[in-house]
Design a protein around this motif. Structure first.
Motif, PDB file in Angstrom:
ATOM      1  N   VAL A  73       0.837  -1.202   0.000  1.00  0.00           N
ATOM      2  CA  VAL A  73       0.000   0.000   0.000  1.00  0.00           C
ATOM      3  C   VAL A  73       0.873   1.255   0.000  1.00  0.00           C
ATOM      4  CG1 VAL A  73      -1.631   1.344   1.378  1.00  0.00           C
ATOM      5  CG2 VAL A  73      -2.007  -1.093   1.046  1.00  0.00           C
ATOM      6  N   ALA A  74       1.932   1.249   0.797  1.00  0.00           N
ATOM      7  CA  ALA A  74       2.857   2.391   0.806  1.00  0.00           C
ATOM      8  C   ALA A  74       3.502   2.583  -0.562  1.00  0.00           C
ATOM      9  CB  ALA A  74       3.924   2.185   1.874  1.00  0.00           C
ATOM     10  N   LEU A  75       3.857   1.485  -1.216  1.00  0.00           N
ATOM     11  CA  LEU A  75       4.447   1.563  -2.552  1.00  0.00           C
ATOM     12  C   LEU A  75       3.452   2.149  -3.549  1.00  0.00           C
ATOM     13  CD1 LEU A  75       6.871   0.876  -4.364  1.00  0.00           C
ATOM     14  CD2 LEU A  75       5.867  -1.390  -4.695  1.00  0.00           C
ATOM     15  N   LEU A  76       2.180   1.784  -3.403  1.00  0.00           N
ATOM     16  CA  LEU A  76       1.159   2.331  -4.299  1.00  0.00           C
ATOM     17  C   LEU A  76       1.096   3.851  -4.182  1.00  0.00           C
ATOM     18  CD1 LEU A  76      -1.394   2.179  -6.110  1.00  0.00           C
ATOM     19  CD2 LEU A  76      -2.713   1.814  -4.010  1.00  0.00           C
ATOM     20  N   ILE A  77       1.091   4.366  -2.968  1.00  0.00           N
ATOM     21  CA  ILE A  77       0.983   5.809  -2.776  1.00  0.00           C
ATOM     22  C   ILE A  77       2.231   6.526  -3.276  1.00  0.00           C
ATOM     23  CG2 ILE A  77       0.810   7.610  -1.006  1.00  0.00           C
ATOM     24  CD1 ILE A  77      -0.976   5.717   0.568  1.00  0.00           C
ATOM     25  N   ALA A  78       3.385   5.901  -3.108  1.00  0.00           N
ATOM     26  CA  ALA A  78       4.634   6.534  -3.541  1.00  0.00           C
ATOM     27  C   ALA A  78       4.918   6.346  -5.023  1.00  0.00           C
ATOM     28  CB  ALA A  78       5.800   5.973  -2.723  1.00  0.00           C
ATOM     29  N   MET A  79       4.179   5.474  -5.704  1.00  0.00           N
ATOM     30  CA  MET A  79       4.494   5.117  -7.086  1.00  0.00           C
ATOM     31  C   MET A  79       4.562   6.306  -8.034  1.00  0.00           C
ATOM     32  SD  MET A  79       5.443   2.634  -8.945  1.00  0.00           S
ATOM     33  CE  MET A  79       5.074   1.288  -7.813  1.00  0.00           C
ATOM     34  N   PRO A  80       3.575   7.246  -8.031  1.00  0.00           N
ATOM     35  CA  PRO A  80       3.702   8.382  -8.955  1.00  0.00           C
ATOM     36  C   PRO A  80       4.972   9.190  -8.727  1.00  0.00           C
ATOM     37  CG  PRO A  80       1.471   8.242  -8.105  1.00  0.00           C
ATOM     38  CD  PRO A  80       2.293   7.270  -7.311  1.00  0.00           C
ATOM     39  N   SER A  81       5.356   9.391  -7.476  1.00  0.00           N
ATOM     40  CA  SER A  81       6.583  10.139  -7.196  1.00  0.00           C
ATOM     41  C   SER A  81       7.820   9.385  -7.665  1.00  0.00           C
ATOM     42  CB  SER A  81       6.687  10.430  -5.694  1.00  0.00           C
ATOM     43  OG  SER A  81       5.613  11.247  -5.265  1.00  0.00           O
ATOM     44  N   LEU A  82       7.756   8.056  -7.649  1.00  0.00           N
ATOM     45  CA  LEU A  82       8.895   7.255  -8.087  1.00  0.00           C
ATOM     46  C   LEU A  82       9.006   7.209  -9.612  1.00  0.00           C
ATOM     47  CD1 LEU A  82       8.551   4.226  -5.629  1.00  0.00           C
ATOM     48  CD2 LEU A  82      10.136   6.140  -5.459  1.00  0.00           C
ATOM     49  N   LEU A  83       7.884   7.239 -10.308  1.00  0.00           N
ATOM     50  CA  LEU A  83       7.898   7.111 -11.762  1.00  0.00           C
ATOM     51  C   LEU A  83       8.027   8.453 -12.473  1.00  0.00           C
ATOM     52  CD1 LEU A  83       5.157   4.364 -12.324  1.00  0.00           C
ATOM     53  CD2 LEU A  83       7.637   4.106 -12.412  1.00  0.00           C
ATOM     54  N   LEU A  84       7.469   9.494 -11.892  1.00  0.00           N
ATOM     55  CA  LEU A  84       7.522  10.805 -12.538  1.00  0.00           C
ATOM     56  C   LEU A  84       8.867  11.480 -12.293  1.00  0.00           C
ATOM     57  CD1 LEU A  84       3.950  12.075 -11.631  1.00  0.00           C
ATOM     58  CD2 LEU A  84       4.756  11.422 -13.910  1.00  0.00           C
ATOM     59  N   PRO A  85       9.319  12.318 -13.196  1.00  0.00           N
ATOM     60  CA  PRO A  85      10.571  13.060 -12.976  1.00  0.00           C
ATOM     61  C   PRO A  85      10.456  14.001 -11.777  1.00  0.00           C
ATOM     62  CG  PRO A  85       9.863  13.187 -15.271  1.00  0.00           C
ATOM     63  CD  PRO A  85       8.732  12.588 -14.519  1.00  0.00           C
ATOM     64  N   ASP A  86      11.598  14.366 -11.234  1.00  0.00           N
ATOM     65  CA  ASP A  86      11.602  15.248 -10.069  1.00  0.00           C
ATOM     66  C   ASP A  86      10.905  16.569 -10.351  1.00  0.00           C
ATOM     67  OD1 ASP A  86      12.992  13.333  -8.695  1.00  0.00           O
ATOM     68  OD2 ASP A  86      14.971  14.218  -9.075  1.00  0.00           O
ATOM     69  N   SER A  87      11.014  17.058 -11.583  1.00  0.00           N
ATOM     70  CA  SER A  87      10.390  18.334 -11.928  1.00  0.00           C
ATOM     71  C   SER A  87       8.866  18.271 -11.933  1.00  0.00           C
ATOM     72  CB  SER A  87      10.875  18.787 -13.314  1.00  0.00           C
ATOM     73  OG  SER A  87      10.541  17.818 -14.303  1.00  0.00           O
ATOM     74  N   ALA A  88       8.312  17.064 -12.003  1.00  0.00           N
ATOM     75  CA  ALA A  88       6.858  16.912 -12.064  1.00  0.00           C
ATOM     76  C   ALA A  88       6.250  16.486 -10.741  1.00  0.00           C
ATOM     77  CB  ALA A  88       6.492  15.889 -13.141  1.00  0.00           C
ATOM     78  N   THR A  89       7.048  16.299  -9.724  1.00  0.00           N
ATOM     79  CA  THR A  89       6.551  15.870  -8.421  1.00  0.00           C
ATOM     80  C   THR A  89       6.541  17.034  -7.449  1.00  0.00           C
ATOM     81  OG1 THR A  89       8.778  15.188  -7.743  1.00  0.00           O
ATOM     82  CG2 THR A  89       7.362  13.521  -8.745  1.00  0.00           C
ATOM     83  N   ARG A  90       5.612  16.978  -6.523  1.00  0.00           N
ATOM     84  CA  ARG A  90       5.479  18.032  -5.531  1.00  0.00           C
ATOM     85  C   ARG A  90       5.376  17.420  -4.146  1.00  0.00           C
ATOM     86  NH1 ARG A  90       0.772  21.857  -8.328  1.00  0.00           N
ATOM     87  NH2 ARG A  90       1.920  22.348 -10.252  1.00  0.00           N
ATOM     88  N   SER A  91       5.948  18.112  -3.187  1.00  0.00           N
ATOM     89  CA  SER A  91       5.852  17.741  -1.766  1.00  0.00           C
ATOM     90  C   SER A  91       6.175  16.277  -1.519  1.00  0.00           C
ATOM     91  CB  SER A  91       4.452  18.062  -1.237  1.00  0.00           C
ATOM     92  OG  SER A  91       4.108  19.402  -1.470  1.00  0.00           O
ATOM     93  N   PRO A  92       7.400  15.843  -1.803  1.00  0.00           N
ATOM     94  CA  PRO A  92       7.734  14.432  -1.548  1.00  0.00           C
ATOM     95  C   PRO A  92       7.643  14.063  -0.067  1.00  0.00           C
ATOM     96  CG  PRO A  92       9.702  15.717  -2.081  1.00  0.00           C
ATOM     97  CD  PRO A  92       8.529  16.600  -2.365  1.00  0.00           C
TER      98      PRO A  92
END
Length: 277
Positions: free
Chosen positions: A15-34
């Motif tokens: 479940v934790a991996l599911l929530i973190a998945m977009p941040s892991l797959l998207l580039p750093d420039s496209a992620t917010r509030s890690p």
């Protein structure tokens, strides 16, 4: 005890991996509030572990009646991964993102017919929205909608060919429906059937109703927020997953009500046989 701890821990990690998945797959420039994403992942993992480690259910339904929850989780996991890859393609294209991009846009074209939920997701976008963003939203909607339909079809097959839930042994209503009180509110079968119909009808209508509501509430809800990749991932995944989950829950409750009705008929038949013997 070891098996229960291990199973609960694995579920929490996934479940934790599911929530973190977009941040892991998207580039750093496209992620917010890690930091916020990490906190939410840890919190969700802890809640999942506590729920499945406990012998007494709290709010998770059908936790002892696989594969319903597994199918719903896999469907959501696929939605999040594939939409994340789709959102990554315009920023950092790879062979994998190109494949997902091609598949999603092909599905979007096929499912873009009059009054389809895919067409409605495009129509809810403001008139000044860039055509590329509208096409991406429709492609993401088509991709998640197909996954949702696949999950529903898979559960129907599980009921039909695997005799769900009896294929896993006796069905415990208290464990699998912790929020359902069978002692109040009239006949259990009628209540289950009523709740099932509400869930199924709501699940069918929601993909059509949500874009219409967003369009009507354009002054309060800005669909342009979908230009942010993380927002696109979660909003479109929720748009497809929540209705599918409702339909699957309704089908499950219809199945449970049918089993209870069958047991009642068998009990009445046995009682009549004893009286006439």
């Amino acid at each position: 005890m070891i098996t229960r701890i291990t199973g609960a821990a694995i579920r929490g990690i996934v479940v934790a991996l599911l929530i973190a998945m977009p941040s892991l797959l998207l580039p750093d420039s496209a992620t917010r509030s890690p930091e916020v994403i990490a906190l939410l992942a840890i919190l969700a993992a802890a809640l999942t572990f506590a729920e499945y480690f406990s012998s007494y259910p709290s709010f998770v339904e059908f936790r002892e009646a696989p594969p319903l929850n597994r199918m719903r989780f896999i469907a959501l996991f696929l939605m999040v991964i594939l939409v994340s890859l789709l959102a990554r393609h315009p920023i950092e294209p790879t062979a994998l993102t190109a494949l997902v991009h091609s598949l999603a846009f092909s599905l979007g074209e096929v499912m873009n017919f009059a009054f389809s939920p895919i067409q409605l997701t495009g129509l809810m976008m403001p008139a000044q929205t860039a055509p590329d963003l509208v096409a991406q939203v429709m492609a993401a909607a088509a991709l998640t909608y197909v996954i949702a339909l696949g999950a529903i079809a898979g559960f129907v097959l599980a009921i039909r060919f695997r005799d769900w839930p009896l294929g896993n042994g006796p069905f415990n209503v208290w464990t699998n429906l912790p929020l359902f009180d069978p002692t109040t509110g009239g006949d259990v079968v009628e209540r289950l059937q009523r709740d099932a119909c509400i869930n199924i009808i709501g699940g069918v209508l929601l993909p059509f109703a949500i874009p219409a509501v967003v369009k009507l509430a354009a002054g309060m809800i800005d669909p342009g927020l979908l230009s942010a990749p993380q927002t696109l991932v979660w909003v479109i995944s929720a748009w497809a997953f929540v209705p599918a989950s409702m339909i699957m829950r309704g089908l499950a409750m219809l199945r449970i009500s049918d089993l209870i009705a069958q047991k009642r008929r068998a009990a009445y038949a046995n009682a009549e046989a004893l009286q006439t013997a």
